[in-house]
Design an enzyme around this catalytic site. Structure first.
Site, PDB file in Angstrom:
ATOM      1  N   HIS A 155       0.834  -1.220   0.000  1.00  0.00           N
ATOM      2  CA  HIS A 155       0.000   0.000   0.000  1.00  0.00           C
ATOM      3  C   HIS A 155       0.869   1.271   0.000  1.00  0.00           C
ATOM      4  O   HIS A 155       0.439   2.305   0.494  1.00  0.00           O
ATOM      5  CB  HIS A 155      -0.947   0.029   1.200  1.00  0.00           C
ATOM      6  N   SER A 276      14.356  22.078 -15.968  1.00  0.00           N
ATOM      7  CA  SER A 276      13.141  22.840 -16.231  1.00  0.00           C
ATOM      8  C   SER A 276      13.543  24.173 -16.820  1.00  0.00           C
ATOM      9  O   SER A 276      14.589  24.731 -16.475  1.00  0.00           O
ATOM     10  CB  SER A 276      12.390  23.036 -14.919  1.00  0.00           C
ATOM     11  N   LYS A 282      15.430  22.191 -10.693  1.00  0.00           N
ATOM     12  CA  LYS A 282      14.820  20.914 -11.065  1.00  0.00           C
ATOM     13  C   LYS A 282      15.747  19.957 -11.801  1.00  0.00           C
ATOM     14  O   LYS A 282      16.559  20.342 -12.613  1.00  0.00           O
ATOM     15  CB  LYS A 282      13.599  21.169 -11.965  1.00  0.00           C
ATOM     16  N   GLU A 289       9.427   8.868 -17.004  1.00  0.00           N
ATOM     17  CA  GLU A 289       8.044   9.299 -17.236  1.00  0.00           C
ATOM     18  C   GLU A 289       7.592   8.958 -18.652  1.00  0.00           C
ATOM     19  O   GLU A 289       6.464   8.520 -18.878  1.00  0.00           O
ATOM     20  CB  GLU A 289       7.915  10.805 -17.001  1.00  0.00           C
TER      21      GLU A 289
END
Ligand code: ARG
Length: 459
Positions: A155, A276, A282, A289
């Site tokens: 979980h 970024s 970043k 992704e």
């Protein structure tokens, strides 16, 4: 030049032509198309259906065409209807009448079914090779991080101690199953449809086993109707690729979480991260992704082929031309994902300290504490309850089971003595999980070795 102009008095209009054409996609199979034609011509010659001289002329013409396309000196004519039309037309342009004999006892229906099988068998091999590379990397990490304690999760809550090596080998198992699945799929693909002709075989004295063996197939497709209308192997491959996608996507999800500030379990190499345009701090896991995102395309391709096939009667229908765009897209996508993913994993830095810290703070040794009481004679259910109380106390006092004083333990049960600190020590917790398939470092090292030698034997 069309192959079917005989009964038509008008040229097809441009829109029809463009809509009908598949050369943009099937040009990719020019090698297989020529390979199939060479085998067919050889068989026709052996069987005396065409003369041996014609067979020889056809074969050498085809070899020239193949070489010239590969070298880039012959351009595929994009106005041709498909790759079969182009190759036959080019051959006839070069050698005349023998070229026109090539299509005896053959149809584009069995031809395309052959080309796609030959092409996808090669793709299966290439994808398997990429998977083996990935498994080798993961096997190496299994060995290297066999002692690196981290928390396992259920979980997405810290659950019980494992090691990072054990974690990597879990993915290795998935990719091993993927290679097995590809191998099974390839086995069923490995049957030759050539000679089924349009749908009903032929009256010529062909030898389909001869063609099949010249092309290296294990067997022929035994029913002519099925031979030209079976695309199960495409759906099967699309499904294998979808499962590879599932595994890569789950792995990517973990990578994305682990390199976040909240986890900091790993750091991706600069070469496999992006920045970024506005936020200077970043470092984004774009590759992971994209792999996760592209998996959606692969699933879409599986749905495409299943839906294309579900309503069409036997035998060939033009709907089936849609088979290639979707399977080539999923093949290319999975290959691109694996190619980017492998070096990303290989070069990432593992932050063992943070893994350890997170493992220490998550009460993942609570089960071991309960097991300790069981070893002192308590029934597991009672031990579980006592440990639950201890965890609640630790949370209240902002401490851990490792640091809770013995007198506090004793308030919960007189079975506790200082041996409990050994029982809840994380290294021991992992070391003692020696059950088969468990995360004990010795197990993990053995498993890594087994996986690596399996890949080695398979080469
Ligand atoms: N381009 C076609 C395909 O990919 C080749 C087979 C054409 N056969 C036909 N009867 N029109 O399916």
């Amino acid at each position: 030049m069309k192959l079917w102009t005989g009964r038509f008095s008008k040229e097809a209009d441009k829109i029809t032509n463009d809509f009908n054409s598949s050369i943009g996609t099937d040009r990719r199979m020019y090698r297989e198309d020529i390979e199939g034609s060479i085998a067919h011509a050889e068989m026709l010659g052996i069987q005396g259906i065409i003369s041996p001289e014609d067979a020889e002329i056809i074969i050498s013409g085809l070899k020239d065409i193949e070489r010239e396309i590969s070298e880039g000196t012959l351009e595929i004519d994009m106005t041709a209807e498909d790759i079969h039309t182009f190759v036959e037309g080019e051959l006839t342009k070069r050698v005349g009448d023998p070229g026109k004999r090539l299509h005896t006892a053959r149809s584009r229906n069995d031809q395309v079914a052959l080309d796609i099988r030959l092409n996808l068998m090669k793709e299966c091999d290439e994808i398997s090779a990429l998977l083996k590379k990935l498994i080798t990397v993961l096997g190496g990490m299994g060995e290297k991080y066999a002692y690196t304690v981290m928390s396992g999760y259920t979980h997405l809550q810290r659950a019980q101690p494992v090691t990072f090596g054990h974690y990597m080998l879990a993915y290795a198992e998935m990719f091993l199953r993927d290679t097995e699945r590809l191998g099974d799929c390839r086995k069923r693909m490995n049957r030759c449809p050539l000679g089924a002709c349009a749908l009903a075989g032929t009256t010529y004295n062909t030898d389909r086993y001869k063609t099949a063996s010249l092309l290296g197939f294990d067997d022929i497709c035994h029913n002519s109707l099925d031979a030209v209308s079976d695309r199960d192997f495409i759906a099967e491959l699309a499904s294998c690729l979808s499962l590879i996608g599932v595994h890569l996507s789950r792995f990517s999800e973990e990578i994305i979480l682990w390199c976040s500030h909240e986890f900091k379990y790993i750091e991706l190499d600069d070469a496999f991260s992006t920045g970024s345009s506005i936020m200077p701090q970043k470092k984004n896991p774009d590759i992971a992704e994209l792999v996760r995102g592209k998996t959606g395309r692969v699933f879409g391709d599986l749905m495409t082929i299943l839906t294309v096939m579900k309503g069409i009667p036997l035998a060939y229908n033009k709907d089936m031309q849609e088979d290639k765009d979707c399977i080539f897209d999923s093949v290319d996508t999975v290959k691109a994902c694996l190619t980017a993913f492998i070096p990303m994993i290989e070069t990432m830095t593992v932050n063992s300290e943070n893994m350890r810290k997170a493992a220490a703070g998550g009460f993942i040794n609570a089960t071991d504490c309960a097991d300790y009481l069981v070893s002192k004679g308590l029934p597991f259910r009672d031990a579980y309850k006592i440990t639950g109380g201890l965890v609640a106390l630790c949370i209240e006092k902002n401490t851990t089971l490792e640091e809770l004083p013995l007198d506090e333990y004793k308030k919960f049960s007189d079975k506790f003595d200082k041996g409990v600190y050994e029982a809840v020590n994380l290294d021991r917790c992992v070391r003692c999980r020696t059950s088969q398939g468990g995360p004990a470092p010795e197990n993990v090292r053995r498993e890594a070795e087994r996986i690596l030698s399996r890949i080695e034997d398979n080469k």
